[in-house]
Design an enzyme around this catalytic site. Structure first.
Site, mmCIF file in Angstrom:
data_model
loop_
_atom_site.group_PDB
_atom_site.id
_atom_site.type_symbol
_atom_site.label_atom_id
_atom_site.label_comp_id
_atom_site.label_asym_id
_atom_site.label_seq_id
_atom_site.Cartn_x
_atom_site.Cartn_y
_atom_site.Cartn_z
ATOM 1 C CG ASN A 42 -1.782 1.137 1.414
ATOM 2 O OD1 ASN A 42 -1.366 2.272 1.244
ATOM 3 N ND2 ASN A 42 -3.028 0.880 1.768
ATOM 4 C CE LYS A 102 -0.524 -0.811 5.560
ATOM 5 N NZ LYS A 102 -1.369 -2.034 5.729
ATOM 6 C CG ASP A 141 -3.558 -6.231 9.100
ATOM 7 O OD1 ASP A 141 -3.528 -6.311 7.858
ATOM 8 O OD2 ASP A 141 -4.584 -6.464 9.766
ATOM 9 C CG PHE A 164 -3.780 6.063 2.346
ATOM 10 C CD1 PHE A 164 -2.878 6.823 3.084
ATOM 11 C CD2 PHE A 164 -4.114 4.797 2.823
ATOM 12 C CE1 PHE A 164 -2.330 6.331 4.269
ATOM 13 C CE2 PHE A 164 -3.560 4.292 3.996
ATOM 14 C CZ PHE A 164 -2.670 5.069 4.718
ATOM 15 C CE1 TYR A 186 -13.374 1.981 3.961
ATOM 16 C CE2 TYR A 186 -11.188 1.097 4.407
ATOM 17 C CZ TYR A 186 -12.475 0.932 3.917
ATOM 18 O OH TYR A 186 -12.853 -0.275 3.377
ATOM 19 C CG ASP A 187 -6.720 9.095 5.455
ATOM 20 O OD1 ASP A 187 -6.811 8.495 6.546
ATOM 21 O OD2 ASP A 187 -5.646 9.232 4.846
ATOM 22 C CE LYS A 217 -3.768 9.146 8.131
ATOM 23 N NZ LYS A 217 -3.571 8.219 7.026
ATOM 24 C CG HIS A 273 -4.196 4.281 12.671
ATOM 25 N ND1 HIS A 273 -4.395 5.480 12.023
ATOM 26 C CD2 HIS A 273 -4.224 3.336 11.701
ATOM 27 C CE1 HIS A 273 -4.548 5.262 10.733
ATOM 28 N NE2 HIS A 273 -4.444 3.973 10.505
ATOM 29 N NE ARG A 274 -0.065 2.704 8.931
ATOM 30 C CZ ARG A 274 -1.106 3.359 8.449
ATOM 31 N NH1 ARG A 274 -1.051 4.645 8.215
ATOM 32 N NH2 ARG A 274 -2.223 2.719 8.182
HETATM 33 P P1 ITT Z 1 -0.656 -4.336 2.769
HETATM 34 O O1 ITT Z 1 -1.396 -5.540 3.296
HETATM 35 O O2 ITT Z 1 0.229 -4.637 1.614
HETATM 36 O O3 ITT Z 1 0.055 -3.584 3.853
HETATM 37 P P2 ITT Z 1 -3.308 -3.202 2.486
HETATM 38 O O4 ITT Z 1 -3.813 -1.917 1.911
HETATM 39 O O5 ITT Z 1 -4.021 -4.453 2.026
HETATM 40 O O6 ITT Z 1 -1.747 -3.294 2.168
HETATM 41 P P3 ITT Z 1 -4.237 -3.775 5.155
HETATM 42 O O7 ITT Z 1 -4.497 -5.202 4.843
HETATM 43 O O8 ITT Z 1 -3.582 -3.462 6.460
HETATM 44 O O9 ITT Z 1 -3.322 -3.107 4.040
HETATM 45 O O10 ITT Z 1 -5.593 -3.002 5.049
HETATM 46 C C1 ITT Z 1 -5.752 -1.785 5.711
HETATM 47 C C2 ITT Z 1 -6.932 -1.053 5.092
HETATM 48 O O11 ITT Z 1 -7.308 0.031 5.917
HETATM 49 C C3 ITT Z 1 -6.557 -0.484 3.742
HETATM 50 O O12 ITT Z 1 -7.682 -0.545 2.934
HETATM 51 C C4 ITT Z 1 -6.174 0.941 4.055
HETATM 52 O O13 ITT Z 1 -6.401 1.799 2.987
HETATM 53 C C5 ITT Z 1 -7.057 1.257 5.266
HETATM 54 N N1 ITT Z 1 -6.285 2.118 6.147
HETATM 55 C C6 ITT Z 1 -5.280 1.752 6.986
HETATM 56 N N2 ITT Z 1 -4.697 2.831 7.522
HETATM 57 C C7 ITT Z 1 -5.342 3.891 7.006
HETATM 58 C C8 ITT Z 1 -5.180 5.275 7.138
HETATM 59 O O14 ITT Z 1 -4.216 5.795 7.870
HETATM 60 N N3 ITT Z 1 -6.008 6.064 6.461
HETATM 61 C C9 ITT Z 1 -6.977 5.558 5.690
HETATM 62 N N4 ITT Z 1 -7.181 4.279 5.470
HETATM 63 C C10 ITT Z 1 -6.371 3.439 6.132
#
Ligand code: ITT
Length: 196
Positions: free
Chosen positions: A13, A16, A71, A152, A154-155, A175, A180-181
């Protein structure tokens, strides 16, 4: 004790990847699994922690590099924590985040309960020798109508507690300082700073 000079940031992602890279010290080289042609593992854990460890183990074993994986997801209280660990899958299955956000908003409005929600991030650092540490961070807030174009995922529908704008209306650094991160990273940093 061996200092860490490069880290595989174990995510596909892009949002991330950028955030995690900016949380880490500047002097550490950050590597993407995409550039090493490493695909994503199957995320079949039942919790953020389990999935974070699955990713860290997978990317570390494939690359033989110290790996930091995340995650994360959005938990909406009145939806019993949905989409939660399925946050990414909701967007995939509905054809993108716009539709996933609309689905959440529709469900929340129909229930007409409170809009409480939280973002959760579990970060796992994993060394090639098998050592690993996982920490989880949470930021509480509320779901609101889609607003803003930054960030990105759900922001655009999440307003953190104590603020009046969504993550997508904040600038990137605003942000990054509170999300959370960051909360998960601060816990992790206390345990790993000796390696930096
Ligand atoms: P990886 O597994 O490769 O890391 P992913 O996008 O599939 O990529 P996740 O399985 O952890 O990652 O899914 C997390 C979801 O939550 C993903 O759709 C993100 O866009 C969303 N998300 C996580 N952190 C976010 C943030 O800071 N702002 C907005 N959306 C977030």
């Amino acid at each position: 004790m061996q200092k860490i000079d490069k880290i595989l940031v174990g995510t596909h992602n892009k949002g991330k990847f950028i955030e995690i890279s900016d949380l880490l010290p500047k002097k550490i080289e950050k590597i993407s699994p995409i550039n090493l042609d490493i695909e994503s593992p199957v995320e079949n854990g039942k919790t953020f922690e389990e999935n974070s460890e699955i990713k860290a183990n997978f990317f570390c074993e494939k690359s033989n590099l110290v790996t930091l994986s995340d995650d994360s997801g959005l938990e909406v209280d009145c939806l019993n924590g949905e989409p939660g660990i399925f946050s990414s899958r909701w967007a995939d299955e509905l054809g993108g985040f716009q539709n996933a956000m609309i689905k959440i908003l529709d469900k929340v409005k129909k229930l007409n309960k409170n809009t409480n929600a939280q973002f959760v991030s579990s970060l796992t650092i994993r060394w090639p020798d098998g050592k690993k540490i996982t920490e989880t961070g949470i930021i509480k807030g509320n779901i609101t109508d889609i607003k803003g174009t930054n960030g990105f995922g759900y922001d655009p529908i999440f307003i953190p507690k104590g603020y009046s704008k969504t993550f997508a209306e904040m600038n990137y650094l605003e942000k990054l300082k509170i999300d959370h991160r960051q909360v998960a990273y601060q816990k992790l940093f206390k345990k790993i700073k000796v390696y930096f």
